[in-house]
Design an enzyme around this catalytic site. Sequence first.
Site, PDB file in Angstrom:
ATOM      1  N   GLU A 169       0.836  -1.203   0.000  1.00 29.82           N
ATOM      2  CA  GLU A 169       0.000   0.000   0.000  1.00 29.82           C
ATOM      3  C   GLU A 169       0.873   1.258   0.000  1.00 29.82           C
ATOM      4  OE1 GLU A 169      -3.775  -0.651   2.014  1.00 29.82           O
ATOM      5  OE2 GLU A 169      -3.513   1.274   3.002  1.00 29.82           O
ATOM      6  N   CYS A 208      -8.299  -2.039   4.160  1.00 28.85           N
ATOM      7  CA  CYS A 208      -8.175  -3.209   5.052  1.00 28.85           C
ATOM      8  C   CYS A 208      -9.495  -3.617   5.670  1.00 28.85           C
ATOM      9  CB  CYS A 208      -7.236  -2.926   6.213  1.00 28.85           C
ATOM     10  SG  CYS A 208      -5.811  -2.024   5.758  1.00 28.85           S
ATOM     11  N   SER A 254      -7.399   1.963  -2.155  1.00 33.13           N
ATOM     12  CA  SER A 254      -6.205   1.196  -2.493  1.00 33.13           C
ATOM     13  C   SER A 254      -6.654  -0.139  -3.077  1.00 33.13           C
ATOM     14  CB  SER A 254      -5.394   0.959  -1.218  1.00 33.13           C
ATOM     15  OG  SER A 254      -4.509  -0.117  -1.417  1.00 33.13           O
ATOM     16  N   GLU A 287     -16.136 -10.904   3.311  1.00 33.22           N
ATOM     17  CA  GLU A 287     -14.977 -10.631   2.456  1.00 33.22           C
ATOM     18  C   GLU A 287     -14.385 -11.937   1.922  1.00 33.22           C
ATOM     19  OE1 GLU A 287     -11.388  -9.316   4.439  1.00 33.22           O
ATOM     20  OE2 GLU A 287     -10.971  -7.877   2.860  1.00 33.22           O
ATOM     21  N   GLU A 317     -13.914 -12.400  -5.812  1.00 26.89           N
ATOM     22  CA  GLU A 317     -12.557 -11.967  -6.194  1.00 26.89           C
ATOM     23  C   GLU A 317     -11.483 -12.659  -5.359  1.00 26.89           C
ATOM     24  OE1 GLU A 317     -15.631  -9.887  -6.028  1.00 26.89           O
ATOM     25  OE2 GLU A 317     -14.495  -8.473  -4.827  1.00 26.89           O
TER      26      GLU A 317
END
Lengths: 385, 593
Positions: free
Chosen positions: B281, B307, B327, B369, B374
Amino acid sequence: MDNKIKKVDLIFEKVDYLDILEKSFKRTQDEIILDVIDSGLRGRGGAGFPTGLKWKFAKNEEADQKYVICNADEGEPGTFKDREILTQSPEKVLAGMALCGMATGASKGYIYLRGEYNFLLPSLSATINKFHEDLKELNFDFTIEINSGSGAYVCGEETALMESMEGKRGEPRNKPPFPTSSGYLGKPTSINNVETLVFALMIAKEGPTKFKEMGTFDSRGSKVFSVSGDTPTAGIFELELGMSLENFVNEFGDGDTKAVQIGGAAGFCVSRKDFKDTVIGFEGIPTGGSMMLFNSTRSMFNILKDYLEFFEEESCGQCTPCRVGCQQLLKGIEAVKKGVKPPAYLDELQKLSETMKLASKCGLGQSAPNPFNSIINNFREEIIY
Amino acid sequence: MSKYKVSLKINNLPVSVDEGTTILEAARQLNFKIPTLCHHDDLCVAGNCRVCVVEQEGSRALPAACATPVSEGMEIRTNSMKVRQARKNIIELLLSEHNADCTKCFKSGYCELQEAANEYRTGDHVYLDVRSQNEVDISSPSIEKDDSKCIRCQRCVRTCTQLQSVSALAVTHKGKDMKISTFLDKPMNDVVCTNCGQCINRCPTASLVERNYIDQVFDAIYDPKKFVVVQTAPATRVAISEEFGLGPNRSTGKLVSALRRLGFDKVLDTDFTADLTIMEEGTELLTRLKEALVDGKDVALPMMTSCSPGWIKFQEHIFPDMLDNLSTCKSPQQMFGPLAKTYYAEKINKNPAEMVVVSIMPCTAKKYEADRPEMRGSGYKDVDFVLTTRELGRMIHQAGIEFDKLDDEKYDSILGESTGAAVIFGATGGVMEAALRTAYEIVTGREVPFANLNIKPVRGMEGIKEAAVKIKDVKPEWSFLEGVELKTAIAHGLTNAKKLMEKVRDGSANYHFIEVMACPSGCIGGGGQPIPTNMEIRKKRAAAIYEEDEKMAVRKSHENPEITAIYESFLHNPGGHRSHDLLHTHYSPKKRY
């Protein structure tokens, strides 16, 4: 006590409301308020808070904006007098609001109109437009808007009404703070029933004495009643306060009246044996206007069940005693009727109703047990058998 | 402004308190406990459960202690006959609509209604059963919603609207049908819910709990064919102790021992990938700055941290026009997953198909998540199961491990080495501090100009924090940053994040880098952390996090020897080809309801 009921004509009397306003605007705020205090006028929505005091509290608040609200969310079952007042004397209601605005220092008024009364919107809007023109001529800065309700009974509760006006869910607020210090949009707000505002206007016209001379010490003046049920003469009647229920029944009953529900679903049921000793007024049984007469063909179980079904649905649901309490009262009488619970369970429910009265957040939950207790106390056998 | 004092009596004892204090707070000062259910220290007053009613001299009705301010000369009784009867009835009423299957309930022992019932109940069911029949909503991989256990206190609604500005939960219907629901009663997974789990932290019953995967994880551990590795997030190591009644405490060593005793094959650390996140990052930020300042490219600045999966989903729903500012780095959990199943699997010679990656998180959004499509960079589901700190606590209890008596143990190697910069990820401002420690040093060759590396301006519980660092005397390759004042902002809790985003969007605030954590106080206040939560508890967790940092031998991510090793042997460069495949991701707009 006089054995006749006295009919009065203040609310629907045709008056030159602009003349009343013009004269009132020349007086001071304190003079107007003192007259209302002196008259002994108490809120006509049912709760009976002294109107003049309410105005005084609002007047004494420092704020860049204050509001006047006309509570026309007439939702109490059996009450239909505000509809009639708004139909027959709308300009007097508007003038009462302007008077309150002048007395409290508010430049903005709202009518919170019961959703089911939307048919009044075209005529009421036209009257408001004309009234705004009239006020311009009097050089008085006050505007009125209509806010339509959406059908929830609880929005007749003043703080739930304000939540609803603010676009939120109609749920009563915690009090304090009271609306006169923090009301609509957090600003000082005097909220008054339709009828109260008209009486205030009439007090400004006639002075407090005429009003004060009517009624009793605790219940000055007259009141518009909505008479319904087993009566040959259902309708709207303005009567002097403080009459006995016996006189009332003699006038309006069908000769076989077994009980009268005073004050709508949230009110009290009085049985025949108590007619004589029951005074209609703040010292006896207060009412927002609803008088429902029942004759001996009626089942008090069914009547109570109807009321409780109403509350079970119309509780806003936020506080425990009201949300669950109303369900328990309804389910409870059904269980006793069916023999699922013993008759003594009614005593348990009466203890519960005491908790509802003491611990509910707003007037809805605090008064929902009224029909329950009064019907159980007077007609216990009809509930059990 | 000094406040007026108000004198009153509670249970005949005089007390003088500030004007505006509630009866509840005044009673606490006299050490009288008044039971509450709808009240929560983090939330605005509701006054709707009515359990806290008290008797006030001269008043017919019983006011709610949580919602009523004191007034001069007030005389209050907190335990009179009237109060006791009302309170008992109210608790009975709540029980009559509550699905009290306590022996099966995940919250048993932590349930505030159960506690109140234990204190007040006589044992007889007075009232009729008015429970609603409903299906438990298990549509979300993070949050389970069971209306039959709801007591309508609206803490979740206030959390969702006031603390988080998400408003996925709202009150619908009225009377007996009143309930807490979503837009058009849609399943939780189909609405704006960010899965932050703050509602779970504040639900007094088990109406809102995390989807728990305890059995699945035990099954994996018991399966001899599976190689089960576990990673632990920074914030879990200072809070797991609370599950054993020990208060917020530094217990990294005990946490590792407990996990090993539970039977995990390897006990590894998300802190390692937190360090890696800083490398990726930090590089991304410097690259964006170079593109903007030198190449004149139209790159999205400020760059925002990624995050916190609750925050990511919030952006996708609420600020979909600003997704480029996020990010592209995956969160430390999701960097760990693919590395475990590629780099690590290779090193220890395991077939990734037989590996199970479990993570212990302070978070419920991490469950969602891990399920995102993905997150399959390794070719497998990168992280198989996510457990909250609470679920791990339950597992340790179930396995009969006496947590407080455990000896400290160390993480396995590799993927177990970390720095102080990684552990502070757990507190609001921590990612920013860690990033600054590394980025400043990369650019100037010197340590950040703060005593003992502690960048105090980014720490603390203020909702939105700002800090600026002047960059001077840079290395030649970073000459374009000479004299630049690096402006940063930090927000925690989504209401604060929303305020900050609105300022960024309308141009009234100018920053280079923004850290956002979805949960109040950052991950230490995460939706998967031990219950209860309040500011005092979160401050203690934060203090433990910073203490942990100070005790670490290495406190800068780029000095983690394992980080150096992984770049040498596997990733090669931060932001390089392999990093891009495994460690970076993308976002997509979502509907706003």
